[in-house]
Design a protein around this motif. Structure first.
Motif, PDB file in Angstrom:
ATOM      1  N   HIS A  33      -1.742   1.918   7.801  1.00  0.00           N
ATOM      2  CA  HIS A  33      -2.359   0.846   7.017  1.00  0.00           C
ATOM      3  C   HIS A  33      -2.296  -0.477   7.784  1.00  0.00           C
ATOM      4  CE1 HIS A  33      -4.048  -0.840   3.386  1.00  0.00           C
ATOM      5  NE2 HIS A  33      -3.210  -1.848   3.534  1.00  0.00           N
ATOM      6  N   HIS A  80       0.837  -1.201   0.000  1.00  0.00           N
ATOM      7  CA  HIS A  80       0.000   0.000   0.000  1.00  0.00           C
ATOM      8  C   HIS A  80       0.877   1.258   0.000  1.00  0.00           C
ATOM      9  CE1 HIS A  80      -3.292   2.706   1.068  1.00  0.00           C
ATOM     10  NE2 HIS A  80      -2.488   3.209   1.980  1.00  0.00           N
ATOM     11  N   ARG A 114      -5.729  -2.199   8.838  1.00  0.00           N
ATOM     12  CA  ARG A 114      -5.937  -3.522   8.229  1.00  0.00           C
ATOM     13  C   ARG A 114      -6.142  -4.581   9.305  1.00  0.00           C
ATOM     14  NH1 ARG A 114      -6.328  -5.090   2.695  1.00  0.00           N
ATOM     15  NH2 ARG A 114      -6.369  -7.332   2.813  1.00  0.00           N
TER      16      ARG A 114
END
Length: 167
Positions: A75, A55, A79
């Motif tokens: 992230h 990402h 996540r």
């Protein structure tokens, strides 16, 4: 024109490789703490790290002075939270590896504790990242810290004749 694109791509790849070399160890450790896996057997943590780094690489050109580590950490955390929520419902309990130092904590407690204590993220930032009130982040962090510092003692067998007579 083509030479410039090739040079830009090579520079981007070198910059990202340098970032990964410097940040991947710490990010993997954070992911391993989040997933409560054993450090030598951590496939979920490695998957989280891979997704966070991919990402970050995809956004590399749009970072414009932003900290790539912050991008990868955000992230990684979101996540983990999303996967835990969808897989187990509302930060449900997973089966952590007993060798993990954070095995006694719930996924939400692990997430907040790792962000606050291991990563040094301020309460306000952690609350904004997770969509929780600041007070909730504070309470969960305190509870998780207390759980780690004062673990519950396992109930052992009672000794025969050890009961105290009432006075």
């Amino acid at each position: 024109m083509r030479d410039r694109q090739v040079a830009r791509g090579a520079r981007r790849a070198r910059e990202f490789a340098a970032f990964v070399a410097g940040a991947s160890g710490r990010l993997l450790h954070a992911a391993t703490l989040l997933t409560a896996e054993a450090p030598e057997a951590n496939p979920r943590a490695r998957r989280l790290l891979t997704l966070a780094l991919s990402h970050t690489y995809a956004r590399w050109d749009q970072l414009h002075g932003e900290d790539p580590y912050e991008c990868a950490r955000q992230h990684l955390a979101t996540r983990f939270a999303r996967a835990t929520w969808h897989r187990y419902g509302a930060f449900g309990r997973t089966r952590p590896d007993p060798r993990s130092p954070l095995a006694a904590l719930t996924p939400q407690e692990r997430l907040i504790l790792v962000l606050r204590l291991y990563e040094g993220v301020a309460e306000e930032q952690a609350a904004a990242l997770l969509g929780l009130p600041v007070e909730r982040v504070h309470t969960v962090c305190d509870r998780a810290t207390a759980t780690l510092l004062h673990p519950a003692r396992p109930a052992g067998p009672r000794a025969v004749g050890a009961e105290v007579a009432p006075s």
